[in-house]
Design an enzyme around this catalytic site. Sequence first.
Site, PDB file in Angstrom:
ATOM      1  N   GLY A  31       0.802  -1.218   0.000  1.00 57.04           N
ATOM      2  CA  GLY A  31       0.000   0.000   0.000  1.00 57.04           C
ATOM      3  C   GLY A  31       0.833   1.264   0.000  1.00 57.04           C
ATOM      4  O   GLY A  31       2.019   1.231  -0.308  1.00 57.04           O
ATOM      5  N   HIS A  37       4.257   1.507  -7.936  1.00 58.08           N
ATOM      6  CA  HIS A  37       3.167   0.518  -7.915  1.00 58.08           C
ATOM      7  C   HIS A  37       2.262   0.691  -9.146  1.00 58.08           C
ATOM      8  O   HIS A  37       1.818  -0.287  -9.739  1.00 58.08           O
ATOM      9  CB  HIS A  37       2.304   0.705  -6.668  1.00 58.08           C
ATOM     10  CG  HIS A  37       3.030   0.568  -5.365  1.00 58.08           C
ATOM     11  ND1 HIS A  37       3.260   1.634  -4.532  1.00 58.08           N
ATOM     12  CD2 HIS A  37       3.580  -0.505  -4.749  1.00 58.08           C
ATOM     13  CE1 HIS A  37       3.897   1.225  -3.452  1.00 58.08           C
ATOM     14  NE2 HIS A  37       4.117  -0.071  -3.557  1.00 58.08           N
ATOM     15  N   LYS A 150      13.084  -2.518  -8.275  1.00 59.85           N
ATOM     16  CA  LYS A 150      13.507  -1.739  -7.100  1.00 59.85           C
ATOM     17  C   LYS A 150      13.946  -2.676  -5.973  1.00 59.85           C
ATOM     18  O   LYS A 150      14.918  -2.434  -5.277  1.00 59.85           O
ATOM     19  CB  LYS A 150      12.331  -0.864  -6.656  1.00 59.85           C
ATOM     20  CG  LYS A 150      12.366  -0.366  -5.251  1.00 59.85           C
ATOM     21  CD  LYS A 150      13.052   0.945  -5.177  1.00 59.85           C
ATOM     22  CE  LYS A 150      13.294   1.436  -3.772  1.00 59.85           C
ATOM     23  NZ  LYS A 150      12.392   0.951  -2.761  1.00 59.85           N
TER      24      LYS A 150
END
Length: 284
Positions: A31, A37, A150
């Site tokens: 989140g 994302h 990443k």
Amino acid sequence: MKLVKTVAELRKEIALAKRQGLSIGLVPTMGALHAGHASLIEAAAKENDFVVVSVFVNPTQFAPNEDLDAYPRTLAADCVLAEAKGAAVVFAPSPKEMYPSADMTWVEVTGNVTKVLCGRSRPIHFRGVTTVVSKLFNLAQPDRAYFGQKDAQQVEVLKRMVKDLFFPLELRVMPIIREADGLARSSRNTYLSEKEHDAALVLNKSLREAEAAFAAGERDAAKIVAMVTAAIEKEPAAEIDYVELHGLPELTPAVSPLKGTNLLAVAVKFGTTRLIDNVVLEEK
Ligand code: AMP
């Protein structure tokens, strides 16, 4: 877009999608969604009919002294972004839903791949990651699952897990998304003061310098590591956890002169915030 919070609800959504013959893409996240994302969700939506984004701050991958409680939680905004990028379902379970009992089953990858880099400074981290990702794979039954370069070591660990446990899915790895100033996007960037953020630019800068040195013919692993270490040490706000070079795949020890594909990875603290970044060095 549907927000579901229980295993039973997710199973229902997946069963329905499977009955319709839809291909499923899974994007596991903790989140506080950002452009990194978003790139994963977009890729999943392009390559699959039905995209599930999980939003779960996984307690088992945090050590007691780490930032589990402080980790940013922004579910409402996450749902807006996930929907805009093409998610069909956001799965946001509680810790109790994912770990109903104190006695539990662990999934653990052993060997070099979990011992070096973050495995050394965060010894329980990858066991937590592989355990929760296995649960998510079993629940969402994805055709493809999306992860970011990443977290390059996480990718190598998960590739091994998928291979060893015969998970019937394709692991898709997406490039690192950076801010305009070069800092790799991370949910933890919100912890940084303006001064720490500026100091952290040294990570991308030193990795780009290493990349340029490699492109110019430098093949001595120790020299490349020393160069990056020296550049980061010049920044007073930076406290190095590691600067290391390893062979890919599986993070074998790098041998000079460097051959094949190698990963140059760094973990550095700025104040209380630990950031990671990396670059792959390979001959074009
Ligand atoms: P996290 O929510 O930090 O656990 O990350 C969820 C997924 O997003 C992982 O596969 C990460 O590697 C990926 N991710 C995080 N930051 C970035 C970024 N800056 N660029 C690309 N992928 C990222």
